[in-house]
Design a protein around this motif. Structure first.
Motif, PDB file in Angstrom:
ATOM      1  N   GLY A  81      23.547  33.985  45.981  1.00  0.00           N
ATOM      2  CA  GLY A  81      22.544  34.894  46.507  1.00  0.00           C
ATOM      3  C   GLY A  81      23.112  35.892  47.491  1.00  0.00           C
ATOM      4  O   GLY A  81      22.490  36.227  48.498  1.00  0.00           O
ATOM      5  N   VAL A  82      24.342  36.392  47.185  1.00  0.00           N
ATOM      6  CA  VAL A  82      25.015  37.332  48.081  1.00  0.00           C
ATOM      7  C   VAL A  82      25.347  38.612  47.323  1.00  0.00           C
ATOM      8  O   VAL A  82      25.346  38.637  46.081  1.00  0.00           O
ATOM      9  N   PRO A  83      25.667  39.712  48.030  1.00  0.00           N
ATOM     10  CA  PRO A  83      26.024  40.969  47.363  1.00  0.00           C
ATOM     11  C   PRO A  83      27.311  40.846  46.544  1.00  0.00           C
ATOM     12  O   PRO A  83      28.204  40.055  46.857  1.00  0.00           O
ATOM     13  N   LEU A  84      27.375  41.653  45.489  1.00  0.00           N
ATOM     14  CA  LEU A  84      28.558  41.771  44.643  1.00  0.00           C
ATOM     15  C   LEU A  84      29.110  43.175  44.858  1.00  0.00           C
ATOM     16  O   LEU A  84      28.505  44.158  44.435  1.00  0.00           O
ATOM     17  N   VAL A  85      30.246  43.272  45.535  1.00  0.00           N
ATOM     18  CA  VAL A  85      30.769  44.559  45.995  1.00  0.00           C
ATOM     19  C   VAL A  85      32.020  44.946  45.208  1.00  0.00           C
ATOM     20  O   VAL A  85      32.979  44.166  45.131  1.00  0.00           O
ATOM     21  N   PRO A  86      32.055  46.151  44.623  1.00  0.00           N
ATOM     22  CA  PRO A  86      33.235  46.593  43.870  1.00  0.00           C
ATOM     23  C   PRO A  86      34.254  47.315  44.751  1.00  0.00           C
ATOM     24  O   PRO A  86      33.910  47.915  45.770  1.00  0.00           O
ATOM     25  N   ALA A  87      35.506  47.241  44.334  1.00  0.00           N
ATOM     26  CA  ALA A  87      36.574  47.975  45.019  1.00  0.00           C
ATOM     27  C   ALA A  87      37.595  48.433  43.991  1.00  0.00           C
ATOM     28  O   ALA A  87      37.795  47.786  42.961  1.00  0.00           O
ATOM     29  N   GLY A  88      38.253  49.549  44.283  1.00  0.00           N
ATOM     30  CA  GLY A  88      39.322  50.057  43.435  1.00  0.00           C
ATOM     31  C   GLY A  88      40.619  50.106  44.226  1.00  0.00           C
ATOM     32  O   GLY A  88      40.621  50.500  45.397  1.00  0.00           O
ATOM     33  N   ILE A  89      41.711  49.678  43.603  1.00  0.00           N
ATOM     34  CA  ILE A  89      43.027  49.661  44.247  1.00  0.00           C
ATOM     35  C   ILE A  89      43.987  50.509  43.430  1.00  0.00           C
ATOM     36  O   ILE A  89      44.000  50.425  42.193  1.00  0.00           O
ATOM     37  N   ALA A  90      44.816  51.300  44.087  1.00  0.00           N
ATOM     38  CA  ALA A  90      45.837  52.097  43.400  1.00  0.00           C
ATOM     39  C   ALA A  90      47.145  52.043  44.178  1.00  0.00           C
ATOM     40  O   ALA A  90      47.136  52.007  45.414  1.00  0.00           O
ATOM     41  N   GLY A  91      48.253  52.028  43.457  1.00  0.00           N
ATOM     42  CA  GLY A  91      49.575  52.084  44.081  1.00  0.00           C
ATOM     43  C   GLY A  91      50.344  50.782  44.067  1.00  0.00           C
ATOM     44  O   GLY A  91      51.569  50.793  44.208  1.00  0.00           O
ATOM     45  N   THR A  92      49.670  49.652  43.886  1.00  0.00           N
ATOM     46  CA  THR A  92      50.380  48.376  43.952  1.00  0.00           C
ATOM     47  C   THR A  92      51.220  48.104  42.712  1.00  0.00           C
ATOM     48  O   THR A  92      51.994  47.146  42.693  1.00  0.00           O
TER      49      THR A  92
END
Length: 209
Positions: free
Chosen positions: A148-159
């Motif tokens: 019952g918690v938020p689902l938060v997206p993230a994008g990563i570049a460079g690794t």
């Protein structure tokens, strides 16, 4: 007033040593932190290029939040296991539905932790983005829905270009809408939420190009 769990001492030490390296050597930048819940647990899900991905995704929240990571169970041998556990990791048996790991993630979210997930299930290989997108796992969505918690997206570049000292970039998006999904069967709700998550992460990645 609700407070967030405090990071472990080792988490703070490792983060403190890593921060100047990422900011100065790899010129880490980020945006969208203001979109993240300030208090309470949530699932933070991102694309997965490298085993180094936890560092750039964690630094924008350091030292305010204690990020918890699923790590493959093969890493939990002595003395590495106790060290990575103190840094926020907990084991998951890959290639199977590990209910114990899911239960641990749900509990951590409910306790106010940020649980980091990489729904692609494995690191990408160059040129195989479409192949890996088709094999996305629904674990991140299932955990968020059950806890019952938020689902938060993230994008990563460079690794994927660390040896060339590529600039590291991270973008955080607003929580994925889970409205109405609790009324659906679990598998259907997780599938819909995962599709929404994949689209949100892809958009964030494109914004970093």
């Amino acid at each position: 007033m609700q407070t967030n769990p405090r990071p472990s001492l080792l988490y703070l030490v490792v983060g403190g040593l890593s921060y100047p390296v990422l900011r100065l050597l790899y010129r880490l930048t980020w945006r969208g932190v203001e979109r993240l819940p300030a208090v309470g647990g949530y699932v933070l899900a991102a694309n997965h290029w490298s085993s180094f991905d936890p560092w750039p995704i964690g630094m924008p929240l350091f030292p305010r939040r204690y990020l918890r990571f699923m790590a493959k169970s093969e890493l939990f041998w002595f003395p590495l296991g106790p060290l990575i556990s103190a840094c926020g990791a907990f084991p998951v048996r890959r290639g199977q539905r590990d209910q114990e790991a899911i239960d641990t993630a749900v509990r951590l979210c409910r306790e106010g932790h940020v649980v980091v997930m990489f729904p692609e299930g494995t690191r990408r290989q160059k040129g195989l983005r479409k192949k890996h997108e088709a094999r996305w796992r629904s674990g991140a969505a299932r955990i968020a829905l059950e806890a019952g918690v938020p689902l938060v997206p993230a994008g990563i570049a460079g690794t994927d270009a660390l040896a060339r000292f590529a600039k590291l970039r991270v973008a955080f998006g607003p929580p994925v809408s889970l409205d109405g999904l609790s009324e659906l069967p679990v598998d259907e709700a997780a599938r819909i939420a995962t599709d929404r998550l994949r689209e949100a992460i892809a958009a964030l990645e494109e914004s970093l190009d």
